[in-house]
Scaffold this motif. Structure first.
Motif, PDB file in Angstrom:
ATOM      1  N   THR A  42      38.510 -75.820  -7.874  1.00  0.00           N
ATOM      2  CA  THR A  42      38.562 -74.394  -7.549  1.00  0.00           C
ATOM      3  C   THR A  42      38.217 -73.552  -8.769  1.00  0.00           C
ATOM      4  OG1 THR A  42      40.243 -74.717  -5.839  1.00  0.00           O
ATOM      5  CG2 THR A  42      40.052 -72.507  -6.776  1.00  0.00           C
ATOM      6  N   GLU A  43      37.340 -72.588  -8.579  1.00  0.00           N
ATOM      7  CA  GLU A  43      37.020 -71.641  -9.641  1.00  0.00           C
ATOM      8  C   GLU A  43      38.142 -70.621  -9.731  1.00  0.00           C
ATOM      9  OE1 GLU A  43      33.639 -68.249 -10.785  1.00  0.00           O
ATOM     10  OE2 GLU A  43      33.428 -69.477  -8.964  1.00  0.00           O
ATOM     11  N   THR A  44      38.651 -70.377 -10.926  1.00  0.00           N
ATOM     12  CA  THR A  44      39.754 -69.433 -11.114  1.00  0.00           C
ATOM     13  C   THR A  44      39.265 -68.203 -11.856  1.00  0.00           C
ATOM     14  OG1 THR A  44      41.372 -71.233 -11.190  1.00  0.00           O
ATOM     15  CG2 THR A  44      42.061 -69.103 -12.071  1.00  0.00           C
ATOM     16  N   ILE A  45      39.612 -67.043 -11.323  1.00  0.00           N
ATOM     17  CA  ILE A  45      39.234 -65.761 -11.922  1.00  0.00           C
ATOM     18  C   ILE A  45      40.492 -64.957 -12.187  1.00  0.00           C
ATOM     19  CG2 ILE A  45      37.986 -63.601 -11.588  1.00  0.00           C
ATOM     20  CD1 ILE A  45      36.096 -65.089  -9.717  1.00  0.00           C
ATOM     21  N   ASN A  46      40.649 -64.482 -13.410  1.00  0.00           N
ATOM     22  CA  ASN A  46      41.787 -63.638 -13.763  1.00  0.00           C
ATOM     23  C   ASN A  46      41.397 -62.182 -13.565  1.00  0.00           C
ATOM     24  OD1 ASN A  46      43.970 -62.304 -14.865  1.00  0.00           O
ATOM     25  ND2 ASN A  46      44.078 -63.582 -16.705  1.00  0.00           N
ATOM     26  N   ALA A  47      41.998 -61.522 -12.596  1.00  0.00           N
ATOM     27  CA  ALA A  47      41.676 -60.119 -12.309  1.00  0.00           C
ATOM     28  C   ALA A  47      42.268 -59.160 -13.331  1.00  0.00           C
ATOM     29  CB  ALA A  47      42.156 -59.752 -10.914  1.00  0.00           C
ATOM     30  N   ARG A  48      43.192 -59.663 -14.174  1.00  0.00           N
ATOM     31  CA  ARG A  48      43.787 -58.860 -15.248  1.00  0.00           C
ATOM     32  C   ARG A  48      44.409 -57.574 -14.740  1.00  0.00           C
ATOM     33  NH1 ARG A  48      39.298 -59.628 -20.126  1.00  0.00           N
ATOM     34  NH2 ARG A  48      39.302 -61.923 -20.077  1.00  0.00           N
ATOM     35  N   GLY A  49      45.039 -57.676 -13.585  1.00  0.00           N
ATOM     36  CA  GLY A  49      45.748 -56.532 -13.037  1.00  0.00           C
ATOM     37  C   GLY A  49      44.887 -55.572 -12.242  1.00  0.00           C
ATOM     38  N   GLY A  50      43.576 -55.826 -12.159  1.00  0.00           N
ATOM     39  CA  GLY A  50      42.685 -54.937 -11.422  1.00  0.00           C
ATOM     40  C   GLY A  50      42.915 -55.002  -9.928  1.00  0.00           C
ATOM     41  N   ALA A  51      42.585 -53.912  -9.236  1.00  0.00           N
ATOM     42  CA  ALA A  51      42.746 -53.862  -7.780  1.00  0.00           C
ATOM     43  C   ALA A  51      41.650 -54.677  -7.106  1.00  0.00           C
ATOM     44  CB  ALA A  51      42.710 -52.418  -7.300  1.00  0.00           C
ATOM     45  N   LEU A  52      42.055 -55.494  -6.143  1.00  0.00           N
ATOM     46  CA  LEU A  52      41.108 -56.284  -5.358  1.00  0.00           C
ATOM     47  C   LEU A  52      40.818 -55.529  -4.076  1.00  0.00           C
ATOM     48  CD1 LEU A  52      39.527 -58.937  -5.215  1.00  0.00           C
ATOM     49  CD2 LEU A  52      41.496 -59.957  -4.053  1.00  0.00           C
ATOM     50  N   LEU A  53      39.566 -55.136  -3.890  1.00  0.00           N
ATOM     51  CA  LEU A  53      39.180 -54.285  -2.773  1.00  0.00           C
ATOM     52  C   LEU A  53      38.275 -55.040  -1.802  1.00  0.00           C
ATOM     53  CD1 LEU A  53      38.147 -51.087  -4.777  1.00  0.00           C
ATOM     54  CD2 LEU A  53      40.373 -51.581  -3.750  1.00  0.00           C
ATOM     55  N   PRO A  54      38.211 -54.582  -0.552  1.00  0.00           N
ATOM     56  CA  PRO A  54      37.184 -55.120   0.352  1.00  0.00           C
ATOM     57  C   PRO A  54      35.797 -54.787  -0.193  1.00  0.00           C
ATOM     58  CG  PRO A  54      38.832 -53.845   1.549  1.00  0.00           C
ATOM     59  CD  PRO A  54      39.058 -53.580   0.103  1.00  0.00           C
ATOM     60  N   GLY A  55      34.787 -55.543   0.244  1.00  0.00           N
ATOM     61  CA  GLY A  55      33.428 -55.264  -0.183  1.00  0.00           C
ATOM     62  C   GLY A  55      32.999 -53.863   0.199  1.00  0.00           C
ATOM     63  N   LEU A  56      32.263 -53.198  -0.697  1.00  0.00           N
ATOM     64  CA  LEU A  56      31.775 -51.852  -0.424  1.00  0.00           C
ATOM     65  C   LEU A  56      30.466 -51.916   0.354  1.00  0.00           C
ATOM     66  CD1 LEU A  56      32.374 -50.353  -3.982  1.00  0.00           C
ATOM     67  CD2 LEU A  56      33.912 -50.279  -2.001  1.00  0.00           C
ATOM     68  N   LYS A  57      30.161 -50.844   1.086  1.00  0.00           N
ATOM     69  CA  LYS A  57      28.940 -50.774   1.870  1.00  0.00           C
ATOM     70  C   LYS A  57      28.172 -49.513   1.501  1.00  0.00           C
ATOM     71  CE  LYS A  57      30.951 -53.298   5.766  1.00  0.00           C
ATOM     72  NZ  LYS A  57      31.216 -53.317   7.231  1.00  0.00           N
ATOM     73  N   ASP A  58      26.891 -49.686   1.197  1.00  0.00           N
ATOM     74  CA  ASP A  58      26.018 -48.543   0.921  1.00  0.00           C
ATOM     75  C   ASP A  58      25.138 -48.333   2.141  1.00  0.00           C
ATOM     76  OD1 ASP A  58      23.914 -46.816   0.063  1.00  0.00           O
ATOM     77  OD2 ASP A  58      24.375 -47.335  -2.018  1.00  0.00           O
ATOM     78  N   HIS A  59      25.321 -47.205   2.809  1.00  0.00           N
ATOM     79  CA  HIS A  59      24.654 -46.974   4.086  1.00  0.00           C
ATOM     80  C   HIS A  59      23.369 -46.162   3.970  1.00  0.00           C
ATOM     81  CE1 HIS A  59      27.613 -48.955   6.488  1.00  0.00           C
ATOM     82  NE2 HIS A  59      28.591 -48.211   6.010  1.00  0.00           N
ATOM     83  N   HIS A  60      22.839 -45.997   2.766  1.00  0.00           N
ATOM     84  CA  HIS A  60      21.539 -45.315   2.638  1.00  0.00           C
ATOM     85  C   HIS A  60      20.843 -45.819   1.384  1.00  0.00           C
ATOM     86  CE1 HIS A  60      18.953 -41.696   3.679  1.00  0.00           C
ATOM     87  NE2 HIS A  60      18.382 -42.218   2.605  1.00  0.00           N
ATOM     88  N   LEU A  61      20.031 -46.850   1.564  1.00  0.00           N
ATOM     89  CA  LEU A  61      19.261 -47.424   0.467  1.00  0.00           C
ATOM     90  C   LEU A  61      17.834 -47.699   0.929  1.00  0.00           C
ATOM     91  CD1 LEU A  61      21.369 -50.164  -1.391  1.00  0.00           C
ATOM     92  CD2 LEU A  61      20.565 -47.994  -2.292  1.00  0.00           C
ATOM     93  N   HIS A  62      16.916 -47.771  -0.044  1.00  0.00           N
ATOM     94  CA  HIS A  62      15.556 -48.228   0.203  1.00  0.00           C
ATOM     95  C   HIS A  62      15.356 -49.436  -0.717  1.00  0.00           C
ATOM     96  CE1 HIS A  62      14.888 -44.456   2.361  1.00  0.00           C
ATOM     97  NE2 HIS A  62      15.446 -43.845   1.329  1.00  0.00           N
ATOM     98  N   LEU A  63      15.694 -50.616  -0.225  1.00  0.00           N
ATOM     99  CA  LEU A  63      15.782 -51.797  -1.072  1.00  0.00           C
ATOM    100  C   LEU A  63      14.465 -52.138  -1.762  1.00  0.00           C
ATOM    101  CD1 LEU A  63      18.044 -54.199   1.016  1.00  0.00           C
ATOM    102  CD2 LEU A  63      18.507 -53.359  -1.297  1.00  0.00           C
ATOM    103  N   ALA A  64      13.386 -52.204  -0.992  1.00  0.00           N
ATOM    104  CA  ALA A  64      12.101 -52.581  -1.579  1.00  0.00           C
ATOM    105  C   ALA A  64      11.668 -51.562  -2.633  1.00  0.00           C
ATOM    106  CB  ALA A  64      11.044 -52.722  -0.496  1.00  0.00           C
TER     107      ALA A  64
END
Length: 238
Positions: A42-64
């Motif tokens: 298992t890969e272990t990551i120390n968040a160091r007290g940071g808030a763990l949030l759901p993934g964010l969504k950007d609803h207006h991008l032009h990727l290319a």
């Protein structure tokens, strides 16, 4: 994430509660608590007290467009300052590879006025270049670019007294299709911009480019399947 890959995030804030551990396996949250045991490999990551949030969504991008912009020459007054700075930026980019296309973005008339093919030819006689006005509606091509694109009288470039000015208005679709047809362009690699978005916690995007079509969707799907596009995608367009 590989199907059998596991991650244990330690010392995170979850729903306002500090010092929480979160075990993720095969892309799903398996446990939330304190002092969770980590399974083998298992890969272990120390968040160091940071808030763990759901993934964010950007609803207006032009990727290319965003991916291509990262590889383009900024011709904004904030970056090249004046006409001499603009010329030097073009010279510098051309010197690295005289035969490689230069794609400039963000040009303003405050630098060198309303430039045309003749102006660009004086600076870049042999390197194909296309410069986009900051308003997004105008491209200016030099003669080397028009030659590479095999421009004819039937093509939608501006003319004055029968002379090609190199100006192309509202011509993004034509330019992209012609560059693809002559082998000078293709769908951009999304790897770098996708990973940049991921670094901000963005896990889903909506591409709102108005000229998206079935071919664009196929490119996005192929990028996603190849692991170049990490985010979930919703696409607007035609």
């Amino acid at each position: 994430m590989p199907i059998n890959h596991s991650i244990l995030i330690r010392n995170a804030e979850v729903d306002g509660i500090a010092n929480r551990d979160v075990l993720i396996s095969a892309g799903q949250i398996k446990a939330v608590g304190s002092g969770l045991a980590a399974p083998a490999s298992t890969e272990t990551i120390n968040a160091r007290g940071g808030a763990l949030l759901p993934g964010l969504k950007d609803h207006h991008l032009h990727l290319a467009a965003l991916a291509v912009a990262r590889d383009s020459l900024s011709c904004s007054p904030a970056d090249v300052v004046d006409a001499d700075g603009f010329k030097q930026a073009l010279f510098k980019r051309a010197s690295s590879d005289p035969h490689q296309w230069i794609r400039g973005i963000g040009y303003s008339e405050s630098l060198a006025g309303e430039i045309d093919a003749d102006w660009l030819d004086a600076v870049l006689p042999n390197t194909p270049a296309r410069i986009q006005h900051r308003g997004g509606r105008l491209w200016v091509l030099n003669s080397a670019a028009m030659k590479a694109l095999q421009v004819t009288d039937a093509d939608p470039l501006d003319r004055e007294n029968g002379h090609l000015t190199g100006r192309l208005y509202e011509g993004d679709v034509w330019l992209r299709e012609r560059m693809t047809a002559v082998g000078e362009a293709g769908f951009p690699d999304l790897s770098t911009i996708s990973r940049e978005l991921a670094s901000y916690g963005i896990t889903a995007v909506t591409d709102t480019s108005p000229d998206n079509n079935k071919q664009t969707l196929q490119h996005f799907a192929a990028s996603h399947a190849a692991g170049h596009l990490l985010q979930d995608l919703r696409m607007m367009g035609n």
